[in-house]
Motif scaffolding. Sequence first.
Motif, mmCIF file in Angstrom:
data_model
loop_
_atom_site.group_PDB
_atom_site.id
_atom_site.type_symbol
_atom_site.label_atom_id
_atom_site.label_comp_id
_atom_site.label_asym_id
_atom_site.label_seq_id
_atom_site.Cartn_x
_atom_site.Cartn_y
_atom_site.Cartn_z
ATOM 1 N N ILE A 189 0.832 -1.204 0.000
ATOM 2 C CA ILE A 189 0.000 0.000 0.000
ATOM 3 C C ILE A 189 0.866 1.253 0.000
ATOM 4 C CG2 ILE A 189 -1.624 1.349 1.385
ATOM 5 C CD1 ILE A 189 -2.789 -1.364 2.301
ATOM 6 N N ASN A 220 -3.982 18.070 1.073
ATOM 7 C CA ASN A 220 -3.393 17.688 -0.201
ATOM 8 C C ASN A 220 -3.597 18.801 -1.227
ATOM 9 O OD1 ASN A 220 -2.455 15.223 0.696
ATOM 10 N ND2 ASN A 220 -4.263 14.092 0.027
ATOM 11 N N THR A 226 -9.394 12.266 -4.332
ATOM 12 C CA THR A 226 -8.957 11.531 -3.151
ATOM 13 C C THR A 226 -10.132 11.120 -2.290
ATOM 14 O OG1 THR A 226 -6.948 12.870 -3.198
ATOM 15 C CG2 THR A 226 -7.376 11.596 -1.198
ATOM 16 N N PHE A 286 -3.211 8.177 4.085
ATOM 17 C CA PHE A 286 -4.012 7.787 2.930
ATOM 18 C C PHE A 286 -4.905 8.915 2.423
ATOM 19 C CE2 PHE A 286 -6.657 6.454 6.555
ATOM 20 C CZ PHE A 286 -7.874 7.038 6.240
ATOM 21 N N ASP A 287 -5.098 9.973 3.204
ATOM 22 C CA ASP A 287 -5.946 11.066 2.744
ATOM 23 C C ASP A 287 -5.750 12.272 3.641
ATOM 24 O OD1 ASP A 287 -7.786 12.378 1.189
ATOM 25 O OD2 ASP A 287 -9.519 11.635 2.277
ATOM 26 N N THR A 318 -9.975 5.021 -4.156
ATOM 27 C CA THR A 318 -9.567 5.890 -3.067
ATOM 28 C C THR A 318 -10.674 5.968 -2.045
ATOM 29 O OG1 THR A 318 -10.324 7.728 -4.408
ATOM 30 C CG2 THR A 318 -7.974 7.259 -4.439
ATOM 31 N N SER A 376 2.152 1.801 -3.375
ATOM 32 C CA SER A 376 1.064 2.249 -4.255
ATOM 33 C C SER A 376 0.750 3.719 -4.038
ATOM 34 C CB SER A 376 -0.193 1.402 -4.014
ATOM 35 O OG SER A 376 0.056 0.031 -4.266
ATOM 36 N N ILE A 377 0.723 4.145 -2.768
ATOM 37 C CA ILE A 377 0.429 5.551 -2.471
ATOM 38 C C ILE A 377 1.499 6.452 -3.064
ATOM 39 C CG2 ILE A 377 0.286 7.242 -0.603
ATOM 40 C CD1 ILE A 377 -1.048 5.085 1.094
ATOM 41 N N ILE A 436 -6.690 1.341 -1.337
ATOM 42 C CA ILE A 436 -5.999 2.203 -0.391
ATOM 43 C C ILE A 436 -6.195 1.752 1.051
ATOM 44 C CG2 ILE A 436 -5.768 4.573 0.455
ATOM 45 C CD1 ILE A 436 -4.749 4.100 -2.370
ATOM 46 N N LEU A 465 0.715 9.396 -5.677
ATOM 47 C CA LEU A 465 1.081 10.789 -5.417
ATOM 48 C C LEU A 465 1.965 11.327 -6.530
ATOM 49 C CD1 LEU A 465 1.756 10.752 -1.566
ATOM 50 C CD2 LEU A 465 -0.197 11.717 -2.762
ATOM 51 N N TRP A 474 -4.603 8.316 8.580
ATOM 52 C CA TRP A 474 -3.533 7.339 8.414
ATOM 53 C C TRP A 474 -4.050 5.939 8.724
ATOM 54 C CZ3 TRP A 474 -3.143 11.790 11.341
ATOM 55 C CH2 TRP A 474 -2.251 12.784 10.887
ATOM 56 N N SER A 521 0.828 4.884 7.455
ATOM 57 C CA SER A 521 0.916 5.628 6.198
ATOM 58 C C SER A 521 -0.291 6.539 6.007
ATOM 59 C CB SER A 521 1.041 4.662 5.021
ATOM 60 O OG SER A 521 -0.062 3.769 4.985
#
Length: 303
Positions: free
Chosen positions: A98, A201, A285, A196-197, A297, A101-102, A253, A106, A188, A194
């Motif tokens: 993951i 952003n 997102t 994730f949103d 997402t 992938s993130i 995600i 990004l 996270w 991690s």
Amino acid sequence: MSYQKDYYAILQVNRSATQDEIERAYKRLSEAYHPDTSQKKRAAQRHADVQEAYEALKDPRKRRQYDRQMAGARAVAGGMAPADVLSNRFILLSGGIIVVSIAVILGLVLLLGGGGSGESVANATTPAGSPTPTPFGQTPAPTPPASPPAVAGQPTTFPDGLQLITIQDGTGPNPGPTDAVTMNYSGWLQATGSLFDSSFNPGRTPFSFTLGQTPPAVIAGWEEGVPQMKVGGKYRLIIPSALGYGDTGQGSIIPGGSTLIFDIDLLMIGTPTPTPVPTVTANATVVPSSTAPPTDTPTPAAS
């Protein structure tokens, strides 16, 4: 020792935390709540809880004994604590995938010009490195932390497993059961730490939604936790999977069974004027509607 308390939650570390991480958390929290120097409410009790948790976790043998006791208690209760996901090597492996992938997503977002939905779910602001609130329309926005920053505060645990930490209490009112609210947030995965949103952003603005809708506009952990907050405050929600995206997860995600960490800055009751109009794009997102088309997402809508 008492096995009714979650010592990991008291020290604000994951169950897979290293001894160095436990030592650092203990040092920080014991200083923050030392009765001789702290002005915080219930500092003496919180300092005692931190000391008790540290005594149970600092010695590897005592820590293994505590983990076995907690595992046994959860087995009797018929469930698994959210943090137990950290002991599963397959979930940890998927967490690594993951993260990669993130990073790729990004990179593509930046390459294609960035941007996402005009709405968001919550803002994280903490003394230890979370972003500070951004006035509506300010550019550029702060960069959200890549992992949840350490915070000082005793978690309040609700019967369904939701945890709320007050980072800085607000001075405004609590939202009502059907109020619209506007906030900034970062989210996270607890298992990997991690991001994730985040409403911070690129191209994003504070997120607005209405509580108590049918169907709900956001996940159950938000419906329950946000009314406990005050306008102007900064809070952390630790949401078990049953109150988030359940065993199904959300796209690629958020894996099924994920415990989520959200730092939230409650900006206002109501929505800003003019209200941002969400635009669902290939790079979106967050889709703030349970009826939105499926994406890879996360959406704040209850699954």
